[in-house]
Design an enzyme around this catalytic site. Sequence first.
Site, PDB file in Angstrom:
ATOM      1  CD  GLU A  46      -2.985  -1.123   2.246  1.00 52.77           C
ATOM      2  OE1 GLU A  46      -2.934  -0.252   3.129  1.00 52.77           O
ATOM      3  OE2 GLU A  46      -3.858  -2.006   2.201  1.00 52.77           O
TER       4      GLU A  46
ATOM      5  CG  HIS B  95      -6.263   0.579   4.413  1.00 58.10           C
ATOM      6  ND1 HIS B  95      -5.147  -0.169   4.685  1.00 58.10           N
ATOM      7  CD2 HIS B  95      -7.099   0.373   5.458  1.00 58.10           C
ATOM      8  CE1 HIS B  95      -5.300  -0.787   5.848  1.00 58.10           C
ATOM      9  NE2 HIS B  95      -6.482  -0.472   6.335  1.00 58.10           N
TER      10      HIS B  95
HETATM   11  N1  NAI Z   1      -9.902  -2.088   6.045  1.00 56.28           N
HETATM   12  C1  NAI Z   1      -9.801  -1.527   7.229  1.00 56.28           C
HETATM   13  O1  NAI Z   1      -9.672  -0.322   7.333  1.00 56.28           O
HETATM   14  C2  NAI Z   1      -9.879  -2.365   8.445  1.00 56.28           C
HETATM   15  C3  NAI Z   1      -9.426  -3.659   8.423  1.00 56.28           C
HETATM   16  N2  NAI Z   1      -9.478  -4.431   9.545  1.00 56.28           N
HETATM   17  C4  NAI Z   1      -9.000  -5.803   9.414  1.00 56.28           C
HETATM   18  O2  NAI Z   1     -10.108  -6.695   9.498  1.00 56.28           O
HETATM   19  C5  NAI Z   1      -9.670  -7.958   9.981  1.00 56.28           C
HETATM   20  C6  NAI Z   1     -10.607  -8.475  11.057  1.00 56.28           C
HETATM   21  O3  NAI Z   1     -10.574  -7.638  12.186  1.00 56.28           O
HETATM   22  P1  NAI Z   1     -11.418  -8.026  13.500  1.00 56.28           P
HETATM   23  O4  NAI Z   1     -12.745  -8.537  13.091  1.00 56.28           O
HETATM   24  O5  NAI Z   1     -11.313  -6.871  14.405  1.00 56.28           O
HETATM   25  O6  NAI Z   1     -10.525  -9.243  14.064  1.00 56.28           O
HETATM   26  P2  NAI Z   1     -11.036 -10.448  15.006  1.00 56.28           P
HETATM   27  O7  NAI Z   1      -9.803 -10.991  15.631  1.00 56.28           O
HETATM   28  O8  NAI Z   1     -12.144  -9.978  15.885  1.00 56.28           O
HETATM   29  O9  NAI Z   1     -11.634 -11.516  13.974  1.00 56.28           O
HETATM   30  C7  NAI Z   1     -10.844 -12.291  13.127  1.00 56.28           C
HETATM   31  C8  NAI Z   1     -11.506 -13.668  12.998  1.00 56.28           C
HETATM   32  O10 NAI Z   1     -10.791 -14.429  12.015  1.00 56.28           O
HETATM   33  C9  NAI Z   1     -10.816 -15.787  12.442  1.00 56.28           C
HETATM   34  N3  NAI Z   1      -9.774 -16.567  11.779  1.00 56.28           N
HETATM   35  C10 NAI Z   1      -8.475 -16.735  12.117  1.00 56.28           C
HETATM   36  N4  NAI Z   1      -7.876 -17.593  11.255  1.00 56.28           N
HETATM   37  C11 NAI Z   1      -8.820 -17.968  10.345  1.00 56.28           C
HETATM   38  C12 NAI Z   1      -8.814 -18.819   9.230  1.00 56.28           C
HETATM   39  N5  NAI Z   1      -7.713 -19.461   8.869  1.00 56.28           N
HETATM   40  N6  NAI Z   1      -9.962 -18.973   8.519  1.00 56.28           N
HETATM   41  C13 NAI Z   1     -11.091 -18.319   8.864  1.00 56.28           C
HETATM   42  N7  NAI Z   1     -11.159 -17.504   9.948  1.00 56.28           N
HETATM   43  C14 NAI Z   1     -10.034 -17.320  10.667  1.00 56.28           C
HETATM   44  C15 NAI Z   1     -10.620 -15.686  13.954  1.00 56.28           C
HETATM   45  O11 NAI Z   1     -11.069 -16.863  14.605  1.00 56.28           O
HETATM   46  C16 NAI Z   1     -11.479 -14.479  14.295  1.00 56.28           C
HETATM   47  O12 NAI Z   1     -12.795 -14.866  14.670  1.00 56.28           O
HETATM   48  C17 NAI Z   1      -8.230  -7.752  10.437  1.00 56.28           C
HETATM   49  O13 NAI Z   1      -7.392  -8.214   9.405  1.00 56.28           O
HETATM   50  C18 NAI Z   1      -8.104  -6.256  10.552  1.00 56.28           C
HETATM   51  O14 NAI Z   1      -6.778  -5.839  10.409  1.00 56.28           O
HETATM   52  C19 NAI Z   1     -10.028  -3.992  10.714  1.00 56.28           C
HETATM   53  C20 NAI Z   1     -10.485  -2.694  10.796  1.00 56.28           C
HETATM   54  C21 NAI Z   1     -10.416  -1.769   9.681  1.00 56.28           C
HETATM   55  O1  HPV Z   2      -7.544  -0.697  12.019  1.00 57.65           O
HETATM   56  C1  HPV Z   2      -7.114  -1.325  11.034  1.00 57.65           C
HETATM   57  O2  HPV Z   2      -6.636  -2.481  11.082  1.00 57.65           O
HETATM   58  C2  HPV Z   2      -7.175  -0.693   9.737  1.00 57.65           C
HETATM   59  O3  HPV Z   2      -6.887  -1.341   8.760  1.00 57.65           O
HETATM   60  C3  HPV Z   2      -7.499   0.751   9.640  1.00 57.65           C
HETATM   61  O4  HPV Z   2      -6.365   1.426   9.144  1.00 57.65           O
HETATM   62  P1  HPV Z   2      -6.281   3.037   9.206  1.00 57.65           P
HETATM   63  O5  HPV Z   2      -6.279   3.417  10.659  1.00 57.65           O
HETATM   64  O6  HPV Z   2      -7.464   3.568   8.504  1.00 57.65           O
HETATM   65  O7  HPV Z   2      -4.986   3.391   8.543  1.00 57.65           O
END
Ligand code: NAI
Ligand code: HPV
Length: 613
Positions: A330, A349
């Site tokens: 990124e 993102h």
């Molecule tokens: N695009 C963005 O701006 C954002 C992205 N994220 C990303 O979203 C993702 C999820 O975040 P959260 O829900 O807070 O995390 P979380 O830890 O609450 O949930 C992740 C889930 O994935 C499951 N998991 C682990 N290995 C797995 C596998 N091999 N197959 C299927 N499931 C599996 C876990 O059991 C867990 O339930 C993270 O990668 C985080 O960095 C989070 C916030 C913002």
């Molecule tokens: O919280 C996360 O994991 C995100 O991916 C969000 O990223 P950002 O704070 O928007 O740069």
Amino acid sequence: MAAPSQTTATTTHHRVLLPSHHHHRAVPPSLLRLPLRAARRGRLSAAAAAAAPAASTAAPSEPAAGAVPGKPTVLVAEKLGAAGLELLRGFANVDCSYGLSPEELRAKIPLCDALIVRSGTKVGRDVFEASGGRLRVVGRAGVGIDNVDLAAATEHGCLVVNAPTANTVAAAEHGIALLTAMSRNIAQADASLKAGKWQRNKYVGVSLVGKTLAILGFGKVGSEVARRAKGLGMHVIAHDPYASADRAHAIGVELVSMEDALTTADFISLHMPLTPATNKMLNDETFAKMKKGVRIINVARGGVIDEDALVRALDSGIVAQAALDVFTKEPPAPDSKLVLHENVTVTPHLGASTVEAQEGVAIEIAEAVIGALKGELAASAVNAPMVPAEVLSELAPYVVLAEKLGRLAVQLVAGGGGIKSVKVTYASARAPDDLDTRLLRAMITKGLIEPISSVFVNLVNADFTAKQRGVRITEERILLDGSPETPIDYIQVHIAHVESKFPSAISESGEITVEGKVKDGIPHLTKVGSFQVDVSLEGSLILCRQVDQPGMIGAVGSVLGEENVNVSFMSVGRIAPRKHAVMAIGVDEEPKKSTLTKIGEIPAIEEFVFLKL
Ligand SMILES: NC(=O)C1=CN([C@@H]2O[C@H](COP(=O)(O)OP(=O)(O)OC[C@H]3O[C@@H](n4cnc5c(N)ncnc54)[C@H](O)[C@@H]3O)[C@@H](O)[C@H]2O)C=CC1
Ligand SMILES: O=C(O)C(=O)COP(=O)(O)O
């Protein structure tokens, strides 16, 4: 062939279930304060001292212009919500410098006690080295800390904190926004109209109602996406080997195998953390299993998709469309085939970028950073020491053992109803009141949860984190006769109601069982399922079940030797001669996939698994 290892005398024992209040006892404040001076005087263990925020050892630097002397300085390197900035300004000198180059960041950092970033700033080893020891806290205003070098932070005595919950809903809403925008070609149609065209036939979309959405990763964000997709009339299924089926049922979602998710979904939305196990989880092999015309949404991390394979799947028509918020690199290259693909909708993102989420994240991170600067240990601390040396003392090797047993146990899980019930058995000659197991339980929880989630577990949040994920951890004590000098003879971790990737790890009681001991200060694995083994828990581990016959150690050893994988330890446990045996092999390097395949092809090997410690 090595003889099966013997369990040391475990004469008569009495099982005692620990009272439930034991699980929720408040952590004494003394454990939550990081004894900074003690750390500098060398009273902390190396690990604890490394992670405790040390006071500045650098020569005093010039305060920034306008800074109030005596107050700490916080550098905010990416845009942070106003409410968080206000909180910070009440406590510290705040320098908001957005868009710094790496050189500019390194030049500023020796003047700062804390640094706040989002995903756009790389906080590598060079930053900690440049700080000259003054930087005590890095705050990540969001969930993923992939951009912070945690090992370097810990080595430099810098605490890292994050804000794990405030942007969950924003990320879920963005997933839904991408899902709906993609299915109706909103971005493409918008660009076309702005280019002066009126292409009503070209941009016919697909409906969502009645379609199957598979959510991969049913955690905080995944479950919020599921809830919203149900409201759109979609049939929602989810694959998450560690999630609770009850929690899924409560919102009308069925947990399914990865195979079922891939083969039945019309839409697939990714919500797992990026870990070695999820890296490139969608690849040529998995795309080939999907329904032709499937649509993919990714607001998790770019690395969970093999991006070249996605381009191939889009070109071949297996994947009709993709909507992506995150990328392996990124920002992606301007000529990225994936980004420029006409069937791909992209955002830079933006998952966490709503006014509300950024205000929430800013407050969450400001509070955590201020607390950390005051010497308190925040529940969102990512690399916090579990306890100071005074408390650790004799438990230190058992703490390592506990975490490793947790890590092993969770990697043995294949599926089932999610991890709901974990029982920990401590066998000890000490009276229950003389052995406080909170720390060990927290370390087992850390081992169980960190490899599979974006959550970081420390002593403060361990019980809460387990409870939030629907994992009930019970403890059982086996009172051994003998000398109470050794705190614990062995620890067992049992996971009930799950299937295992390595079925021999299921003991007679039907649970995944691993047992370990500390021998000469080193943690050892002593039992897997019903098989006794003896292998030191260092490096990584291969477990094989084979027909007990001569030549097996040589056969596996020579495959590893040919591939230049160093074997550190080998142990064979068997039920009876010439029947089945389990071989535990410690390896220094991670074997290649092809090496593991070769081991699996040895005729007498019936099942095997590779586990990272
Ligand atoms: N695009 C963005 O701006 C954002 C992205 N994220 C990303 O979203 C993702 C999820 O975040 P959260 O829900 O807070 O995390 P979380 O830890 O609450 O949930 C992740 C889930 O994935 C499951 N998991 C682990 N290995 C797995 C596998 N091999 N197959 C299927 N499931 C599996 C876990 O059991 C867990 O339930 C993270 O990668 C985080 O960095 C989070 C916030 C913002
Ligand atoms: O919280 C996360 O994991 C995100 O991916 C969000 O990223 P950002 O704070 O928007 O740069």
